[in-house]
Design an enzyme around this catalytic site. Structure first.
Site, mmCIF file in Angstrom:
data_model
loop_
_atom_site.group_PDB
_atom_site.id
_atom_site.type_symbol
_atom_site.label_atom_id
_atom_site.label_comp_id
_atom_site.label_asym_id
_atom_site.label_seq_id
_atom_site.Cartn_x
_atom_site.Cartn_y
_atom_site.Cartn_z
ATOM 1 C CE1 TYR A 117 -3.573 -2.560 0.463
ATOM 2 C CE2 TYR A 117 -4.668 -0.540 1.130
ATOM 3 C CZ TYR A 117 -4.719 -1.852 0.719
ATOM 4 O OH TYR A 117 -5.948 -2.444 0.573
ATOM 5 C CE LYS A 176 1.705 -17.623 -3.083
ATOM 6 N NZ LYS A 176 0.796 -18.783 -3.204
ATOM 7 C CG ASP A 205 -8.090 -4.649 1.314
ATOM 8 O OD1 ASP A 205 -9.034 -4.183 1.965
ATOM 9 O OD2 ASP A 205 -8.018 -4.587 0.067
ATOM 10 C CG ASP A 247 -2.289 -20.156 -1.910
ATOM 11 O OD1 ASP A 247 -1.748 -20.155 -0.778
ATOM 12 O OD2 ASP A 247 -1.817 -20.797 -2.870
ATOM 13 C CG ASP A 300 -13.725 -6.811 1.876
ATOM 14 O OD1 ASP A 300 -13.588 -6.105 2.885
ATOM 15 O OD2 ASP A 300 -14.167 -6.377 0.789
HETATM 16 C C1 IPM Z 1 -10.423 -1.278 3.919
HETATM 17 C C2 IPM Z 1 -10.696 -0.628 2.605
HETATM 18 C C3 IPM Z 1 -9.549 0.306 2.265
HETATM 19 C C4 IPM Z 1 -8.286 -0.523 2.168
HETATM 20 C C5 IPM Z 1 -9.765 1.133 0.991
HETATM 21 C C6 IPM Z 1 -11.064 1.881 1.029
HETATM 22 C C7 IPM Z 1 -8.605 2.052 0.725
HETATM 23 O O1 IPM Z 1 -10.890 -1.577 1.616
HETATM 24 O O2 IPM Z 1 -10.296 -0.547 4.923
HETATM 25 O O3 IPM Z 1 -10.333 -2.495 3.972
HETATM 26 O O4 IPM Z 1 -7.999 -1.089 1.120
HETATM 27 O O5 IPM Z 1 -7.576 -0.606 3.157
HETATM 28 MG MG MG Z 2 -10.903 -3.553 2.289
#
Ligand code: IPM
Ligand code: MG
Length: 367
Positions: A144, A195, A252, A228, A256
């Site tokens: 990032y 990884k 990240d 993975d 999710d």
């Molecule tokens: C998160 C979001 C952010 C990230 C984005 C919005 C920049 O997806 O907080 O997980 O990738 O960190």
């Molecule tokens: Mg995210």
């Protein structure tokens, strides 16, 4: 009377709607617990762009610097999607905020109440007792923020883009410590995800994490998994994990995935903690729901406020040292949603759904 001084950054679309419910809950709790709340609101994200010409206005940053914590809503949405990528709310507000306050540790609880297993895309039989795991994500390093990060035109005229994944020992050790401390308060199990079969940063990550736990936390069961495989295992049997611990981009993605298997995004809170201490000597942090701005339901009064309310509880726990009060808020949310079945549309499953305000009323009534 202890004073809780925090900055309130509601952001865009449903951000302000759910934020005002979280503030009502905090106001209620403050009265009961004899706490003084001292908070000011400021624009961030699209609201920052619209009112001040940039996603993270200087005045907003200044307000955050004065505070002991940041309660954050959500930023971004279709209205600003045509802006250049670097100026969009997510990249121009959230990432600089993380960097400005060295918020290197992102803690995302993956909690699904047993009564809510319907909300998960996993078959209920796989998760009869719900889900209870935590994802610890490194938040200020890796691909990032690594340099170079640029797009160049090559001699032959084609474009080439470069992102750079970088980690150093100290960055790995400090997040390892957060994972260990988190696990110590739970099941004492950490799975570090990398990884290491391909990436240099992961080879270092695995070596440093192994040595760090051996030296400082020998009683915590540490395992390692390739990312993975971790993605697959999370979908197969999430409760094999207690604390999932990983670098920025993997975190990240995996967080999710964790969020979706835990059902509604409307239930998930998060904390991003910094290296810095606030005026109380506790970690300065930014606390935000995981669900985003949900433009499709904004303005309708139907958004689920639970994630914002639970994020406020995390703020009390981490940045103000009020674990017992945080416990009470979390228990009230659970009682309303799970025990008594008061549900917003995202988690209603055939029951009558209530709106945003009625949901927070139900939580306040159970406090
Ligand atoms: C998160 C979001 C952010 C990230 C984005 C919005 C920049 O997806 O907080 O997980 O990738 O960190
Ligand atoms: Mg995210």
């Amino acid at each position: 009377m202890p004073t809780l001084k925090f900055a309130v950054l509601p952001g865009d679309y449903i951000g302000p709607e759910v934020m005002s419910e979280a503030l009502r809950v905090l106001d209620h709790v403050a009265k009961k617990e004899n706490l003084e709340l001292s908070y000011q609101q400021a624009d961030v994200g699209g609201a920052g762009i619209d009112h001040h010409g940039k996603a993270l206005p200087d005045s907003t940053l200044a307000l955050c610097r004065e505070a002991d914590a940041i309660l954050f809503g959500s930023v971004g949405g279709p209205k600003w999607e045509k802006l250049p990528p670097k100026e969009q709310p997510e990249r121009a507000a959230l990432l600089p905020l993380r960097k400005a306050f060295n918020l290197f540790a992102n803690i995302r609880p993956g909690l699904l109440y047993p009564d809510l297993t319907d909300a998960s895309p996993l078959k209920s039989a796989r998760i009869p007792d719900g889900i209870d795991i935590v994802c610890i994500r490194e938040l200020t390093g890796g691909i990032y923020f690594g340099q170079p990060k640029t797009t160049v035109t090559l001699d032959n005229g084609e474009e080439q883009a470069i992102d750079t994944m970088v980690y150093k020992t100290s960055e790995i050790e400090r997040i390892a410590e957060v994972a260990a401390v988190t696990a110590r308060a739970r099941g004492k199990k950490v799975c570090s995800v990398d990884k290491a079969n391909v990436l240099e940063t992961s080879v270092l990550w695995r070596r440093v994490v192994t040595a760090y736990f051996a030296k400082n936390h020998p009683d915590i069961a540490l395992t390692h998994m390739y990312v993975d495989n971790a993605a697959m295992q999370l979908a197969r049997d999430p409760n094999q994990f207690d604390v999932l611990f990983t670098e920025n981009m993997f975190g990240d993605i995996l967080s999710d995935e964790m969020a979706v298997i835990c059902g509604s995004l409307g239930m998930l809170s998060s904390a991003s903690l910094g290296t810095g201490k606030n005026s109380l000597g506790l970690p300065f942090g930014l606390f935000e729901p995981a669900g985003g701005t949900a433009p499709d339901i904004a303005g309708k009064g139907v958004a689920n406020p639970c994630a914002q309310i639970l994020s406020a509880a995390m703020m009390l726990r981490y940045s103000f040292g009020l674990a017992a009060v945080a416990d009470r808020i979390e228990a009230a949310v659970r009682a309303a949603v799970a025990t008594d079945g008061v549900r917003t549309g995202d988690i209603a499953f055939g029951r009558p759904a209530v709106g945003t305000r009625a949901m927070s009323d139900a939580i306040i009534a159970r406090l």
